[in-house]
Every structure is written in C-alpha cells, then in structure tokens.
Write an enzyme that holds these catalytic residues in place. Structure first.
Site, PDB file in Angstrom:
ATOM      1  N   PRO A   1     -34.282 -23.546  27.573  1.00  0.00           N
ATOM      2  CA  PRO A   1     -33.602 -24.302  26.528  1.00  0.00           C
ATOM      3  C   PRO A   1     -34.306 -25.602  26.147  1.00  0.00           C
ATOM      4  O   PRO A   1     -34.875 -26.283  26.983  1.00  0.00           O
ATOM      5  CB  PRO A   1     -32.221 -24.594  27.135  1.00  0.00           C
ATOM      6  CG  PRO A   1     -32.414 -24.499  28.604  1.00  0.00           C
ATOM      7  CD  PRO A   1     -33.476 -23.462  28.800  1.00  0.00           C
ATOM      8  N   ASN A   2     -34.245 -25.861  24.864  1.00  0.00           N
ATOM      9  CA  ASN A   2     -34.715 -27.091  24.234  1.00  0.00           C
ATOM     10  C   ASN A   2     -36.226 -27.204  24.108  1.00  0.00           C
ATOM     11  O   ASN A   2     -36.707 -28.136  23.466  1.00  0.00           O
ATOM     12  CB  ASN A   2     -34.146 -28.331  24.941  1.00  0.00           C
ATOM     13  CG  ASN A   2     -32.643 -28.339  24.933  1.00  0.00           C
ATOM     14  OD1 ASN A   2     -32.022 -28.135  23.897  1.00  0.00           O
ATOM     15  ND2 ASN A   2     -32.032 -28.541  26.087  1.00  0.00           N
TER      16      ASN A   2
ATOM     17  N   ARG B   1     -38.307 -33.884  20.632  1.00  0.00           N
ATOM     18  CA  ARG B   1     -37.396 -34.154  21.743  1.00  0.00           C
ATOM     19  C   ARG B   1     -38.037 -35.148  22.717  1.00  0.00           C
ATOM     20  O   ARG B   1     -39.021 -34.828  23.383  1.00  0.00           O
ATOM     21  CB  ARG B   1     -37.083 -32.861  22.503  1.00  0.00           C
ATOM     22  CG  ARG B   1     -36.179 -33.099  23.690  1.00  0.00           C
ATOM     23  CD  ARG B   1     -35.991 -31.847  24.521  1.00  0.00           C
ATOM     24  NE  ARG B   1     -35.140 -32.149  25.657  1.00  0.00           N
ATOM     25  CZ  ARG B   1     -35.215 -31.528  26.813  1.00  0.00           C
ATOM     26  NH1 ARG B   1     -36.087 -30.555  26.985  1.00  0.00           N
ATOM     27  NH2 ARG B   1     -34.417 -31.867  27.795  1.00  0.00           N
TER      28      ARG B   1
ATOM     29  N   TYR C   1     -41.809 -35.908  26.954  1.00  0.00           N
ATOM     30  CA  TYR C   1     -42.418 -34.588  26.775  1.00  0.00           C
ATOM     31  C   TYR C   1     -43.681 -34.593  25.920  1.00  0.00           C
ATOM     32  O   TYR C   1     -44.295 -33.545  25.734  1.00  0.00           O
ATOM     33  CB  TYR C   1     -41.391 -33.628  26.160  1.00  0.00           C
ATOM     34  CG  TYR C   1     -40.197 -33.424  27.059  1.00  0.00           C
ATOM     35  CD1 TYR C   1     -40.297 -32.637  28.200  1.00  0.00           C
ATOM     36  CD2 TYR C   1     -38.981 -34.043  26.793  1.00  0.00           C
ATOM     37  CE1 TYR C   1     -39.211 -32.459  29.042  1.00  0.00           C
ATOM     38  CE2 TYR C   1     -37.890 -33.875  27.628  1.00  0.00           C
ATOM     39  CZ  TYR C   1     -38.015 -33.078  28.753  1.00  0.00           C
ATOM     40  OH  TYR C   1     -36.937 -32.915  29.586  1.00  0.00           O
TER      41      TYR C   1
ATOM     42  N   ASN D   1     -41.185 -22.038  32.487  1.00  0.00           N
ATOM     43  CA  ASN D   1     -40.552 -23.348  32.387  1.00  0.00           C
ATOM     44  C   ASN D   1     -39.109 -23.049  32.011  1.00  0.00           C
ATOM     45  O   ASN D   1     -38.792 -22.856  30.835  1.00  0.00           O
ATOM     46  CB  ASN D   1     -41.222 -24.235  31.340  1.00  0.00           C
ATOM     47  CG  ASN D   1     -40.618 -25.620  31.290  1.00  0.00           C
ATOM     48  OD1 ASN D   1     -39.511 -25.849  31.780  1.00  0.00           O
ATOM     49  ND2 ASN D   1     -41.334 -26.553  30.702  1.00  0.00           N
TER      50      ASN D   1
ATOM     51  N   ALA E   1     -33.625 -26.754  31.980  1.00  0.00           N
ATOM     52  CA  ALA E   1     -32.465 -27.143  32.775  1.00  0.00           C
ATOM     53  C   ALA E   1     -31.980 -26.033  33.704  1.00  0.00           C
ATOM     54  O   ALA E   1     -31.399 -26.309  34.756  1.00  0.00           O
ATOM     55  CB  ALA E   1     -31.327 -27.582  31.850  1.00  0.00           C
TER      56      ALA E   1
ATOM     57  N   GLU F   1     -44.285 -21.799  38.290  1.00  0.00           N
ATOM     58  CA  GLU F   1     -43.273 -22.647  37.671  1.00  0.00           C
ATOM     59  C   GLU F   1     -43.977 -23.859  37.071  1.00  0.00           C
ATOM     60  O   GLU F   1     -44.804 -24.494  37.742  1.00  0.00           O
ATOM     61  CB  GLU F   1     -42.267 -23.087  38.736  1.00  0.00           C
ATOM     62  CG  GLU F   1     -41.181 -23.998  38.244  1.00  0.00           C
ATOM     63  CD  GLU F   1     -40.251 -24.459  39.371  1.00  0.00           C
ATOM     64  OE1 GLU F   1     -39.395 -25.311  39.077  1.00  0.00           O
ATOM     65  OE2 GLU F   1     -40.387 -24.014  40.527  1.00  0.00           O
TER      66      GLU F   1
ATOM     67  N   HIS G   1     -43.458 -27.513  34.648  1.00  0.00           N
ATOM     68  CA  HIS G   1     -42.625 -28.521  33.986  1.00  0.00           C
ATOM     69  C   HIS G   1     -43.547 -29.525  33.322  1.00  0.00           C
ATOM     70  O   HIS G   1     -44.495 -30.017  33.942  1.00  0.00           O
ATOM     71  CB  HIS G   1     -41.703 -29.224  34.982  1.00  0.00           C
ATOM     72  CG  HIS G   1     -40.741 -28.280  35.612  1.00  0.00           C
ATOM     73  ND1 HIS G   1     -39.629 -27.812  34.948  1.00  0.00           N
ATOM     74  CD2 HIS G   1     -40.768 -27.682  36.818  1.00  0.00           C
ATOM     75  CE1 HIS G   1     -38.992 -26.969  35.746  1.00  0.00           C
ATOM     76  NE2 HIS G   1     -39.659 -26.863  36.875  1.00  0.00           N
TER      77      HIS G   1
ATOM     78  N   ARG H   1     -37.783 -38.416  37.641  1.00  0.00           N
ATOM     79  CA  ARG H   1     -36.676 -38.443  36.696  1.00  0.00           C
ATOM     80  C   ARG H   1     -35.337 -38.446  37.430  1.00  0.00           C
ATOM     81  O   ARG H   1     -35.275 -38.759  38.605  1.00  0.00           O
ATOM     82  CB  ARG H   1     -36.809 -37.261  35.733  1.00  0.00           C
ATOM     83  CG  ARG H   1     -38.118 -37.382  34.919  1.00  0.00           C
ATOM     84  CD  ARG H   1     -38.237 -36.409  33.828  1.00  0.00           C
ATOM     85  NE  ARG H   1     -37.118 -36.537  32.888  1.00  0.00           N
ATOM     86  CZ  ARG H   1     -36.777 -35.563  32.063  1.00  0.00           C
ATOM     87  NH1 ARG H   1     -37.433 -34.432  32.047  1.00  0.00           N
ATOM     88  NH2 ARG H   1     -35.759 -35.740  31.233  1.00  0.00           N
TER      89      ARG H   1
END
Length: 142
Positions: free
Chosen positions: A10-11, A18, A23, A74, A77, A98, A100, A107
């Site tokens: 998502p996103n 964003r 990012y 990725n 969330a 994985e 990110h 964070r």
C-alpha cells in the site's frame, strides 16, 4: 530466464508525492523503470506490481510460490502486522528479499518489527530505490 517478482504494498504507488523527505522524490514509474532495466541487465524476467489490497498481494505471492519464482517484497505497512502476507511469504520456494525504501529502524517504533524478516533470505532498508536494484542483483547472482 529466471522470473523475479517485485511486489509492492500500500501507498507505494504514491512515490514522489508521498512524504518525499522520507521516501525521496523518485516516482513509482521511476521504480518500475529501475527494476525492469536492472532485470534486463541481470538476465531476470522481472514483473513489477503494486497493490493497495492485501488479498491481491497474497494471491501474487501464491503465484510466485507455484512458479518457484524469486521475490523482492516491499509489503509497506503490511510488513508490521499482516500474518496473511507473512504466511503467503512462507509458501515461497524461491528466495525472498524484503526491501524498505526508508530506514524503518530510525522511524516510529511500530515500524521496527517485521513479520517477514525472519523468513526472508535478506533485508535491505534505508537505501532508497537503489535497494530494489541491489535486491535484484542479489537474486540474479544466486
């Protein structure tokens, strides 16, 4: 040619607009182009996908498992709370990396926990879009 799926949660379709301070300013189209170019250069058949629907991501992971394909994931969330995505990742027979874009460890505390990391071959965090390139090069070298 080895198939590698680059799956985004998502996103991530909002890259570039964003939170660019977190990012970066690269767009989702930039990410797709980077992955496709890297795949071609590394001899991988790269399929890049993004969804804001958890069940769709689970289905794509099932497809990758059935094909024995490699996956760069990725999960956004969903990384931090989706047992369904984690269980679908556990079905993979090919390697999983994985990724990110941001350094999740710098964070919010809820981002420090990944349900996916323990079953991934490797984890790349905080290297921006370049993390995808590095993940694909790793998969090509396996």
């Amino acid at each position: 040619m080895t198939r590698a799926y680059v799956l985004n949660g998502p996103n991530l379709n909002r890259l570039g607009s964003r939170e660019p301070g977190i990012y970066g300013t690269g767009s989702y189209a930039d990410l797709v182009a980077l992955c496709e170019r890297t795949g071609t250069e590394a001899g991988l058949d790269v399929q890049v996908r993004q969804t804001n629907h958890e069940g769709e991501l689970v289905e794509w992971l099932h497809t990758a498992a059935d094909e024995g394909a490699s996956v760069v994931l990725n999960a956004g969330a969903w990384t931090h709370y989706s047992v369904a995505v984690r269980d679908a990742c556990a079905l993979l027979t090919g390697p999983l990396v994985e990724v990110h874009i941001s350094n999740v460890h710098r964070r919010e505390p809820f981002r420090h926990t990944s349900l996916i990391s323990e079953i991934a071959a490797g984890v790349i965090v905080g290297l921006g879009l370049d993390g995808y390139r590095l993940a694909l090069l790793h998969l090509a070298a396996r």
